[in-house]
Design an enzyme around this catalytic site. Sequence first.
Site, PDB file in Angstrom:
ATOM      1  N   GLU A 151       0.791  -1.225   0.000  1.00 24.52           N
ATOM      2  CA  GLU A 151       0.000   0.000   0.000  1.00 24.52           C
ATOM      3  C   GLU A 151       0.829   1.283   0.000  1.00 24.52           C
ATOM      4  O   GLU A 151       0.407   2.278  -0.562  1.00 24.52           O
ATOM      5  CB  GLU A 151      -0.930   0.009   1.225  1.00 24.52           C
ATOM      6  CG  GLU A 151      -2.070  -0.989   1.150  1.00 24.52           C
ATOM      7  CD  GLU A 151      -3.096  -0.630   0.096  1.00 24.52           C
ATOM      8  OE1 GLU A 151      -3.438   0.561  -0.031  1.00 24.52           O
ATOM      9  OE2 GLU A 151      -3.560  -1.545  -0.609  1.00 24.52           O
ATOM     10  N   SER A 417     -45.968 -31.701  27.600  1.00 21.37           N
ATOM     11  CA  SER A 417     -45.942 -32.372  28.901  1.00 21.37           C
ATOM     12  C   SER A 417     -44.745 -31.977  29.753  1.00 21.37           C
ATOM     13  O   SER A 417     -44.698 -32.306  30.942  1.00 21.37           O
ATOM     14  CB  SER A 417     -45.952 -33.889  28.701  1.00 21.37           C
ATOM     15  OG  SER A 417     -47.181 -34.301  28.136  1.00 21.37           O
TER      16      SER A 417
END
Length: 741
Positions: A151, A417
């Site tokens: 860069e 249940s």
Amino acid sequence: MASNRKSQRIEPSFRGSGRRDDDDDFHVDAEDRVVDGGRKARGKAQKTSREKRASSRRRGTSGGFFGVIRRLFYWCIVLGIWGAIGVGGLVLYYGARMPSATSWAIPDRPPNIKILAVNGDAIANRGMTGGEALSLENMSPYIPQAVIAIEDRRFYSHFGIDPLGLARAMLTNVTSGRMVQGGSTLTQQLAKNMFLSPDRTLERKVQEVLLAIWLEHKYSKDQILAMYLNRVFFGSNSYGVEAASRRYFNKSARDVNLGEAALLAGLLKAPSRLSPARDPEAAEARAQVVLGAMREEGFVTDNEIKTAMSQTPARAKSYWSGAQYYAADMVMAQLPGMIGDIKEDLVIDTTIDLDLEKKAEETLTALLDKNGAKSNASQAALVSIDGTGAIRALVGGRDYATSQFDRASKAKRQPGSAFKPFVYAAALEAGRSPLSVRNDAPVRIGNWTPENYDQKYRGEVTLTSALAHSLNTIAAQLVMEVGPNDVVKLARRLGIESALQANASIALGTSEVTLVELTSAYAPFMNGGYKATPHIIRRISTAEGKVLYENTYDNPPRVLEPNIVSMMNGMMMRVITEGTGKAARIPGWQAAGKSGTTQSFRDALFVGYTSNLTTGVWFGNDNGDSMKKVTGGGLPAQAWSQFMTAAHAGLTPSPLFGTAGGDPLQEGTQPVPQEGGDELFDVISRTLGVDERPADGGAAVASEQTGAVPFDDGMTPPADVGEQRQPATRRTTLLDVLLGG
């Protein structure tokens, strides 16, 4: 002779005959005369003038190259001055539109939330950045080297702007006819990311340059590079090298190797397009370019390049993957309510055990992979908590990368249940016992006629047997005896917070709850009767160590009496040893629990516990489609057993509360005093949970054991209970009372 002399014409001349005057060189030739030779004279004059001009041009050409250079240099200076004036004017104009430089300051980095497991290992980083800030010394040295190489190679030598790099980029772009390279330095990119919008305008570019120069003046090169690496976007919603490293490699930026560092640096060109989560081949190709740049700059050797190229390329999933991220989401959802707005970096200590988390995820995934398709079960969830309510493991679904919806803490479903233990606990508090008898037969309550799962009826059964085999008719009878409101109150006391409808059908779990609250409501059976408020956050601290919050669940209220807990443990142990939960057995450990299945097999659950953990498991489908006869005693119980077996590996077995290694305290287990009616009743009342002496001197206790309801509390008892006999007319002895006969 005279006439002859007159007629002789003598031409004027400046030349003497027979002599020459050196000073007399001016004369008029015949060509110069106007008469007769006038045209010639003009022609010669014009020719002479042209020759002079040509001669002048030849002189200028022969010595005029330097003249051209001088003129070119002159005009370059003129144009340069005017250009400088123009650029200066633009800088002054756009600079005047910016705030005063004395007010410039680095904006605060968005706060990061670091979420830790109970052992201190990182679970996740959350916030705008998704990762904590690292200094250059704490991150892999390959990362800054790779970024500089690809860069900004002259980063440590320029003053914020790189004229050579800018000229090279312009030349490359002009020769290629399109934008190929950018001339911005890392400092300029940092200035743009921190202060400016991404708009490509002249004003933004001028302001970027000014800010870059200011950054170089105010901060060191290492500080600028560290700020850049901790803020730049790396794709896939990752800002900063730490977030990107964990996102793509599931590791910290401290541990990134050369190849991984090259891949990260390569993303900066086009973070979204080159993300390995989107296009791993493109990301790897770009990483090779970065490695070549690093070699040119002398950061790495050829051997290091070969080693990096031989490593397996990163294969990141399209989203964060791992069940621990469900836990991280739960933390983030609770955080604002505990500390308000998040304004600084935080460290969150959680209750999650990453080993248990991994075992839970592996268990559910394996069962779904094996049985999901043929059972038409696409999703599963699990939550496991300890006796204090601390969540040790949480799996909100099959795959977090595919779906981030947490089915453990957010999805409300009917428990079926699995809600019955609250009904039975309420009945025990109302004076019933595990050996109380009820008639399992068709029952009608208004227009509702509950049926057992197998549509069979067993006649007279004890409450213990009824719970073990999940008989719906008995649960419905108990709700009407005790009262739906009392059942709701007990469920709330134990930890159910969702809306519950106080009607008869609550016996079969028709009110929707979350798996987390249902599981935590079972925990009082495990811990001896104390409320276990589910929690995942233990402590919230700043990055500097200042404690902002610490939970206070170390002194929970009692919600069940010990004798009720003891009886419930014995009853629910029978669910696993001989009832619907046989598949949930754990070798060497006492365990208790309850299965649950909703109508048309839409949901299947098993919630159970040992002396160490309470765990709830759910299987089903997000769209509510029915499974192929999957019950709570099937896949959920199997998953529960496998997870709990792995979770208890290496631990010494210990009995459930009130069981002393066997069945808990029940009727007939204490010696009966030989005399003293009051003492006798005290024994029976402690055993059966009866708080007050009945007015009939024990007839109420006797009738309870036989199934009669000798009192009228305003509730309509179950009607039309099949061919129910009238046991109240049967003679009852003390032995019947003690043995439940």
